[in-house]
Design an enzyme around this catalytic site. Structure first.
Site, mmCIF file in Angstrom:
data_model
loop_
_atom_site.group_PDB
_atom_site.id
_atom_site.type_symbol
_atom_site.label_atom_id
_atom_site.label_comp_id
_atom_site.label_asym_id
_atom_site.label_seq_id
_atom_site.Cartn_x
_atom_site.Cartn_y
_atom_site.Cartn_z
ATOM 1 N N LYS A 17 2.810 0.964 -4.857
ATOM 2 C CA LYS A 17 3.763 -0.087 -4.472
ATOM 3 C C LYS A 17 3.108 -1.471 -4.519
ATOM 4 O O LYS A 17 3.665 -2.417 -5.062
ATOM 5 C CB LYS A 17 4.297 0.153 -3.045
ATOM 6 C CG LYS A 17 5.046 1.454 -2.882
ATOM 7 C CD LYS A 17 5.595 1.617 -1.473
ATOM 8 C CE LYS A 17 4.555 1.708 -0.373
ATOM 9 N NZ LYS A 17 3.674 2.889 -0.437
ATOM 10 N N ARG A 91 11.333 1.954 6.119
ATOM 11 C CA ARG A 91 10.620 3.215 6.001
ATOM 12 C C ARG A 91 11.268 4.326 6.823
ATOM 13 O O ARG A 91 10.774 5.445 6.839
ATOM 14 C CB ARG A 91 9.226 2.979 6.546
ATOM 15 C CG ARG A 91 8.119 3.510 5.701
ATOM 16 C CD ARG A 91 6.881 3.068 6.420
ATOM 17 N NE ARG A 91 5.685 3.488 5.833
ATOM 18 C CZ ARG A 91 4.952 2.730 5.034
ATOM 19 N NH1 ARG A 91 5.368 1.539 4.657
ATOM 20 N NH2 ARG A 91 3.808 3.175 4.620
ATOM 21 N N ARG A 125 -9.934 3.558 -3.139
ATOM 22 C CA ARG A 125 -9.311 2.238 -2.950
ATOM 23 C C ARG A 125 -10.191 1.328 -2.091
ATOM 24 O O ARG A 125 -10.717 1.716 -1.064
ATOM 25 C CB ARG A 125 -7.946 2.371 -2.270
ATOM 26 C CG ARG A 125 -7.402 1.001 -1.877
ATOM 27 C CD ARG A 125 -5.953 0.990 -1.516
ATOM 28 N NE ARG A 125 -5.595 1.949 -0.513
ATOM 29 C CZ ARG A 125 -4.334 2.253 -0.231
ATOM 30 N NH1 ARG A 125 -3.348 1.681 -0.884
ATOM 31 N NH2 ARG A 125 -4.067 3.135 0.707
ATOM 32 N N ARG A 158 -9.632 0.844 4.011
ATOM 33 C CA ARG A 158 -8.699 0.868 5.137
ATOM 34 C C ARG A 158 -9.043 2.010 6.091
ATOM 35 O O ARG A 158 -9.387 3.102 5.653
ATOM 36 C CB ARG A 158 -7.259 1.031 4.614
ATOM 37 C CG ARG A 158 -6.704 -0.259 4.093
ATOM 38 C CD ARG A 158 -5.391 -0.123 3.368
ATOM 39 N NE ARG A 158 -4.399 0.777 3.953
ATOM 40 C CZ ARG A 158 -3.174 0.917 3.464
ATOM 41 N NH1 ARG A 158 -2.780 0.197 2.413
ATOM 42 N NH2 ARG A 158 -2.322 1.751 4.012
ATOM 43 N N ARG A 169 0.003 10.692 6.642
ATOM 44 C CA ARG A 169 0.917 9.685 6.065
ATOM 45 C C ARG A 169 1.840 10.321 5.023
ATOM 46 O O ARG A 169 3.008 9.956 4.926
ATOM 47 C CB ARG A 169 0.107 8.539 5.449
ATOM 48 C CG ARG A 169 -0.463 7.589 6.504
ATOM 49 C CD ARG A 169 -1.637 6.783 5.991
ATOM 50 N NE ARG A 169 -1.310 5.923 4.879
ATOM 51 C CZ ARG A 169 -2.203 5.453 4.006
ATOM 52 N NH1 ARG A 169 -3.488 5.765 4.133
ATOM 53 N NH2 ARG A 169 -1.826 4.678 3.034
HETATM 54 P P1 G5P Z 1 1.257 0.464 4.006
HETATM 55 O O1 G5P Z 1 0.188 -0.529 3.944
HETATM 56 O O2 G5P Z 1 2.630 0.125 3.546
HETATM 57 P P2 G5P Z 1 1.420 2.901 2.438
HETATM 58 O O3 G5P Z 1 0.866 4.123 3.044
HETATM 59 O O4 G5P Z 1 2.891 2.879 2.288
HETATM 60 O O5 G5P Z 1 0.730 1.754 3.281
HETATM 61 P P3 G5P Z 1 -0.315 2.134 0.448
HETATM 62 O O6 G5P Z 1 -1.389 3.074 0.938
HETATM 63 O O7 G5P Z 1 -0.473 0.677 0.698
HETATM 64 O O8 G5P Z 1 1.040 2.635 0.988
HETATM 65 P P4 G5P Z 1 0.596 1.651 -2.246
HETATM 66 O O9 G5P Z 1 0.753 0.209 -1.916
HETATM 67 O O10 G5P Z 1 1.807 2.435 -2.621
HETATM 68 O O11 G5P Z 1 -0.164 2.441 -1.104
HETATM 69 O O12 G5P Z 1 -0.445 1.852 -3.415
HETATM 70 P P5 G5P Z 1 -1.520 0.828 -4.074
HETATM 71 O O13 G5P Z 1 -2.402 0.259 -3.017
HETATM 72 O O14 G5P Z 1 -0.828 -0.075 -5.030
HETATM 73 O O15 G5P Z 1 -2.346 1.894 -4.946
HETATM 74 C C1 G5P Z 1 -3.190 2.843 -4.315
HETATM 75 C C2 G5P Z 1 -4.552 2.867 -5.030
HETATM 76 O O16 G5P Z 1 -4.355 3.425 -6.327
HETATM 77 C C3 G5P Z 1 -5.195 1.477 -5.249
HETATM 78 O O17 G5P Z 1 -6.603 1.601 -5.137
HETATM 79 C C4 G5P Z 1 -4.795 1.128 -6.701
HETATM 80 O O18 G5P Z 1 -5.743 0.246 -7.306
HETATM 81 C C5 G5P Z 1 -4.830 2.517 -7.342
HETATM 82 N N1 G5P Z 1 -3.935 2.734 -8.473
HETATM 83 C C6 G5P Z 1 -2.716 2.199 -8.735
HETATM 84 N N2 G5P Z 1 -2.225 2.701 -9.875
HETATM 85 C C7 G5P Z 1 -3.143 3.594 -10.354
HETATM 86 C C8 G5P Z 1 -3.202 4.445 -11.499
HETATM 87 O O19 G5P Z 1 -2.307 4.490 -12.354
HETATM 88 N N3 G5P Z 1 -4.324 5.231 -11.615
HETATM 89 C C9 G5P Z 1 -5.339 5.201 -10.689
HETATM 90 N N4 G5P Z 1 -6.399 5.993 -10.890
HETATM 91 N N5 G5P Z 1 -5.319 4.406 -9.614
HETATM 92 C C10 G5P Z 1 -4.236 3.620 -9.439
HETATM 93 O O20 G5P Z 1 1.427 0.982 5.505
HETATM 94 C C11 G5P Z 1 0.296 1.334 6.281
HETATM 95 C C12 G5P Z 1 0.739 1.782 7.643
HETATM 96 O O21 G5P Z 1 1.416 0.714 8.317
HETATM 97 C C13 G5P Z 1 2.491 1.210 9.107
HETATM 98 C C14 G5P Z 1 2.403 2.730 9.040
HETATM 99 O O22 G5P Z 1 1.559 3.152 10.078
HETATM 100 C C15 G5P Z 1 1.737 2.957 7.676
HETATM 101 O O23 G5P Z 1 1.091 4.209 7.584
HETATM 102 N N6 G5P Z 1 3.757 0.701 8.567
HETATM 103 C C16 G5P Z 1 4.965 0.948 9.087
HETATM 104 N N7 G5P Z 1 5.350 1.674 10.167
HETATM 105 C C17 G5P Z 1 6.672 1.744 10.426
HETATM 106 N N8 G5P Z 1 7.603 1.145 9.659
HETATM 107 C C18 G5P Z 1 7.267 0.401 8.572
HETATM 108 N N9 G5P Z 1 8.212 -0.187 7.828
HETATM 109 C C19 G5P Z 1 5.894 0.280 8.248
HETATM 110 N N10 G5P Z 1 5.223 -0.355 7.261
HETATM 111 C C20 G5P Z 1 3.924 -0.093 7.459
HETATM 112 MG MG MG Z 2 0.372 -0.971 -0.187
#
Ligand code: G5P
Ligand code: MG
Length: 222
Positions: A17, A91, A125, A158, A169
């Site tokens: 995302k 979410r 990451r 993180r 998660r």
């Molecule tokens: P976050 O911060 O919203 P998540 O768990 O939804 O966290 P996250 O972990 O931030 O999502 P993302 O943004 O979907 O993941 O993914 P990203 O960071 O872009 O990519 C992940 C990794 O893969 C990176 O290192 C990237 O470089 C790599 N990558 C990308 N594409 C590729 C690919 O094609 N190949 C490879 N090899 N690598 C790749 O929320 C965190 C916490 O905050 C709270 C909750 O506690 C949550 O757990 N929270 C909420 N709680 C309640 N309600 C809400 N609305 C909330 N929002 C947040």
């Molecule tokens: Mg993210």
């Protein structure tokens, strides 16, 4: 005043995302609002909201709805054209309903990436906390190991990226966030993208957005 395009991006933890959002921001000029980045900045400041949220985040649980709704709706008041992209909110079905009462969402982009791929990505990451810039040791490594490309500052991992929190998660996503996908499907605004690689998913996202908003010439800020 021009029109405002309102989008959300949904997907499991690590589905890309943040990575896709930063491309959308740089090409289409939408303001990227990541709920996770907002929470991490509250934690960094040591605010009351940050201290409360950290207990949930580190364990992989969701932060209570009322905390998130207040934080996000306040931010949305400020945003003008061309619009915004909400990453990580809503979410839960409740959050989706409250958002829907205040703002009509034009498009809900949903990324579907297999869970085994996610687990392997997350362990590699690294993050620049002040800007939210994301790196991955194999996919997009920093130019200098351990340092942000733009500021040269230190990268961190993180606290919720430890394996036991990641599994929690993923469970929480399946239980709480899949209903949000159904919510937008019923509204007729859901657009789904499937794949293992962001670079293969991205052209489809770009093509869709080109059909609904004009590209902006924007500097790639983060
Ligand atoms: P976050 O911060 O919203 P998540 O768990 O939804 O966290 P996250 O972990 O931030 O999502 P993302 O943004 O979907 O993941 O993914 P990203 O960071 O872009 O990519 C992940 C990794 O893969 C990176 O290192 C990237 O470089 C790599 N990558 C990308 N594409 C590729 C690919 O094609 N190949 C490879 N090899 N690598 C790749 O929320 C965190 C916490 O905050 C709270 C909750 O506690 C949550 O757990 N929270 C909420 N709680 C309640 N309600 C809400 N609305 C909330 N929002 C947040
Ligand atoms: Mg993210």
């Amino acid at each position: 005043m021009g029109s405002i395009f309102r989008a959300v991006i949904i997907g499991a933890p690590g589905s890309g995302k943040g990575t896709v959002s930063s491309r959308i921001k740089s090409i289409f000029g939408l303001k990227h609002l990541s709920s996770g980045d907002l929470l991490r900045s509250q934690i960094m400041k040591g605010s009351e909201v940050g201290q409360e949220a950290k207990k949930y985040i580190d364990e992989g649980h969701l932060v209570p709805n009322h905390v998130m709704i207040e934080l996000i709706l306040k931010e949305l008041e400020e945003i003008g054209p061309p619009g915004y992209l909400l990453d990580g909110f809503p979410r839960t079905q409740y959050q989706a309903e409250i958002l829907n009462d205040e703002h009509l969402i034009d498009a809900a982009l949903c990324l579907h990436v297999p869970f085994d791929e996610i687990v392997s990505r997350i362990k590699d990451r690294w993050l620049h906390l002040p800007s939210g810039r994301i790196y991955n040791l194999s996919f997009n490594p920093p130019k200098v190991p351990g340092r942000d490309d733009v500021t040269g500052e230190e990268l961190v991992q993180r606290d919720d990226d430890k394996p036991e929190s990641v599994l929690k998660r993923l469970e929480v996503y399946a239980a709480n966030t899949r209903p949000v996908v159904d919510f937008y499907r019923q509204k007729g605004t859901l657009i789904e993208f499937h794949g293992r690689e962001t670079n293969k998913i991205w052209p489809h996202v770009e093509k869709f957005l080109e059909s609904v908003i004009p590209p902006q010439s924007q500097k790639n800020e983060s």
